[in-house]
Design a protein around this motif. Structure first.
Motif, PDB file in Angstrom:
ATOM      1  N   VAL A 123     -13.084 -14.361  -0.636  1.00  0.00           N
ATOM      2  CA  VAL A 123     -11.950 -13.474  -0.865  1.00  0.00           C
ATOM      3  C   VAL A 123     -12.186 -12.130  -0.172  1.00  0.00           C
ATOM      4  O   VAL A 123     -13.314 -11.762   0.165  1.00  0.00           O
ATOM      5  CB  VAL A 123     -11.665 -13.260  -2.365  1.00  0.00           C
ATOM      6  CG1 VAL A 123     -11.266 -14.566  -3.020  1.00  0.00           C
ATOM      7  CG2 VAL A 123     -12.858 -12.649  -3.079  1.00  0.00           C
ATOM      8  N   LYS A 124     -11.106 -11.390   0.036  1.00  0.00           N
ATOM      9  CA  LYS A 124     -11.172 -10.117   0.746  1.00  0.00           C
ATOM     10  C   LYS A 124     -11.838  -9.048  -0.116  1.00  0.00           C
ATOM     11  O   LYS A 124     -11.544  -8.894  -1.298  1.00  0.00           O
ATOM     12  CB  LYS A 124      -9.761  -9.664   1.122  1.00  0.00           C
ATOM     13  CG  LYS A 124      -9.717  -8.322   1.845  1.00  0.00           C
ATOM     14  CD  LYS A 124      -8.276  -7.880   2.099  1.00  0.00           C
ATOM     15  CE  LYS A 124      -8.218  -6.480   2.721  1.00  0.00           C
ATOM     16  NZ  LYS A 124      -6.828  -6.019   2.910  1.00  0.00           N
ATOM     17  N   VAL A 125     -12.744  -8.307   0.506  1.00  0.00           N
ATOM     18  CA  VAL A 125     -13.304  -7.104  -0.104  1.00  0.00           C
ATOM     19  C   VAL A 125     -13.087  -5.955   0.870  1.00  0.00           C
ATOM     20  O   VAL A 125     -13.065  -6.156   2.090  1.00  0.00           O
ATOM     21  CB  VAL A 125     -14.803  -7.267  -0.444  1.00  0.00           C
ATOM     22  CG1 VAL A 125     -15.004  -8.358  -1.473  1.00  0.00           C
ATOM     23  CG2 VAL A 125     -15.636  -7.567   0.806  1.00  0.00           C
ATOM     24  N   GLY A 126     -12.890  -4.752   0.346  1.00  0.00           N
ATOM     25  CA  GLY A 126     -12.653  -3.633   1.246  1.00  0.00           C
ATOM     26  C   GLY A 126     -12.302  -2.366   0.507  1.00  0.00           C
ATOM     27  O   GLY A 126     -12.405  -2.288  -0.729  1.00  0.00           O
ATOM     28  N   ARG A 127     -11.876  -1.369   1.258  1.00  0.00           N
ATOM     29  CA  ARG A 127     -11.557  -0.061   0.705  1.00  0.00           C
ATOM     30  C   ARG A 127     -10.258  -0.115  -0.090  1.00  0.00           C
ATOM     31  O   ARG A 127      -9.268  -0.701   0.345  1.00  0.00           O
ATOM     32  CB  ARG A 127     -11.421   0.954   1.831  1.00  0.00           C
ATOM     33  CG  ARG A 127     -11.495   2.389   1.400  1.00  0.00           C
ATOM     34  CD  ARG A 127     -12.927   2.847   1.121  1.00  0.00           C
ATOM     35  NE  ARG A 127     -13.640   3.222   2.337  1.00  0.00           N
ATOM     36  CZ  ARG A 127     -14.883   2.862   2.624  1.00  0.00           C
ATOM     37  NH1 ARG A 127     -15.555   2.095   1.788  1.00  0.00           N
ATOM     38  NH2 ARG A 127     -15.460   3.265   3.743  1.00  0.00           N
ATOM     39  N   SER A 128     -10.282   0.510  -1.250  1.00  0.00           N
ATOM     40  CA  SER A 128      -9.106   0.548  -2.106  1.00  0.00           C
ATOM     41  C   SER A 128      -8.157   1.665  -1.699  1.00  0.00           C
ATOM     42  O   SER A 128      -8.590   2.772  -1.368  1.00  0.00           O
ATOM     43  CB  SER A 128      -9.533   0.752  -3.561  1.00  0.00           C
ATOM     44  OG  SER A 128      -8.423   1.012  -4.384  1.00  0.00           O
ATOM     45  N   ASP A 129      -6.867   1.393  -1.747  1.00  0.00           N
ATOM     46  CA  ASP A 129      -5.864   2.430  -1.499  1.00  0.00           C
ATOM     47  C   ASP A 129      -5.807   3.440  -2.646  1.00  0.00           C
ATOM     48  O   ASP A 129      -5.276   4.537  -2.483  1.00  0.00           O
ATOM     49  CB  ASP A 129      -4.480   1.800  -1.328  1.00  0.00           C
ATOM     50  CG  ASP A 129      -4.371   0.971  -0.056  1.00  0.00           C
ATOM     51  OD1 ASP A 129      -5.144   1.238   0.892  1.00  0.00           O
ATOM     52  OD2 ASP A 129      -3.521   0.061  -0.010  1.00  0.00           O
TER      53      ASP A 129
END
Length: 252
Positions: A123-129
């Motif tokens: 699943v996608k992991v990354g910076r939160s808005d």
């Protein structure tokens, strides 16, 4: 007599200076938490002889235990980004995939470790808005989360701006917060993860906030609010006690 529970602590970072001096790495931070949690369980496991806690530097030395030599892995938090493709992070993701596939070994994922497990499952992991979520915050639990932790909600120290964007297939959602929809993941007999930091104390959070404030990462007002909330009571010890019960097979 139960043999010691062999937990490999995969250190994914080095704490800020004063924390590192006090605890000697995240191995020291988690060793204290797990031994205190063992005491709180009142007999299920001896806090000294019942835990075999080893440390593994997966960032610099990039060393890992053989899966047959451990019962569980604990992936720590980190200042690094779980979505980056640095060689050590890719190696960690691949190792985590193998551990998830192993029929015996269990995993615990904390913050960055929670995200690495999500990434290993595709699943996608990354910076939160939504930006940073720091200091003591409420984690609203799902019904399975309430059953697992024995509470209606959790209060947990936070220190992140990266998130897991969705739940992998067949994984049980544990909870959410206004800034982070995936606050915890659960796969019975395999892993428990939390986005927050049950191992963090007021001292640890204060040291991190002050350093990041000096670096200009956190504004003065944001830092002051966080420092006030870092002092609030939280459920870190109770969360870690559930981790131990899970590893001991007392919960699925």
């Amino acid at each position: 007599m139960r043999p010691p529970l062999r937990i490999a602590i995969l250190e994914c970072d080095t704490p800020v200076e004063n924390v590192d001096t006090k605890y000697r790495g995240y191995h020291g931070v988690f060793s204290l938490l797990l031994r205190e949690s063992a005491k709180a369980l009142g007999g299920s496991i001896d806090p000294e002889t019942g835990l075999d806690l080893t440390r593994w530097d997966v960032v610099h030395a990039q060393e890992y235990p053989k899966l047959e030599d451990v019962d569980a892995l604990l992936l720590t938090g980190s200042k690094h980004d779980s979505f980056e493709n640095h060689p050590w992070i890719l190696k960690l993701v691949e190792y985590t995939k193998k551990a998830i596939e192993d029929k015996r070994v269990k995993l615990l994922g904390i913050c960055f470790g929670h995200q690495i497990i999500g990434r290993a499952l595709g699943v996608k992991v990354g910076r939160s808005d939504a930006g940073w979520e720091i200091a003591v915050c409420d984690m609203d639990l799902t019904e399975p989360g309430k059953k697992l932790f024995g509470k209606d909600k959790l209060r947990i120290q936070q220190m992140h701006q990266d998130i897991v964007f969705s739940y992998p297939a067949n994984v049980v959602p544990l909870g959410s917060s206004p800034r982070c929809a995936v606050q915890g993941m659960y796969l019975p007999n395999k892993f428990i993860t939390v986005q927050g930091h049950p191992e963090f104390s007021e001292f640890i959070v204060t040291e991190i906030v002050n350093k990041r404030s000096k670096l200009g990462i956190f504004s003065k007002a944001f830092s002051e609010d966080a420092l006030a909330r870092a002092k609030l009571p939280h459920d870190g010890l109770d969360i870690a006690a559930v981790f131990l019960k899970f590893l001991l097979g007392e919960v699925e």
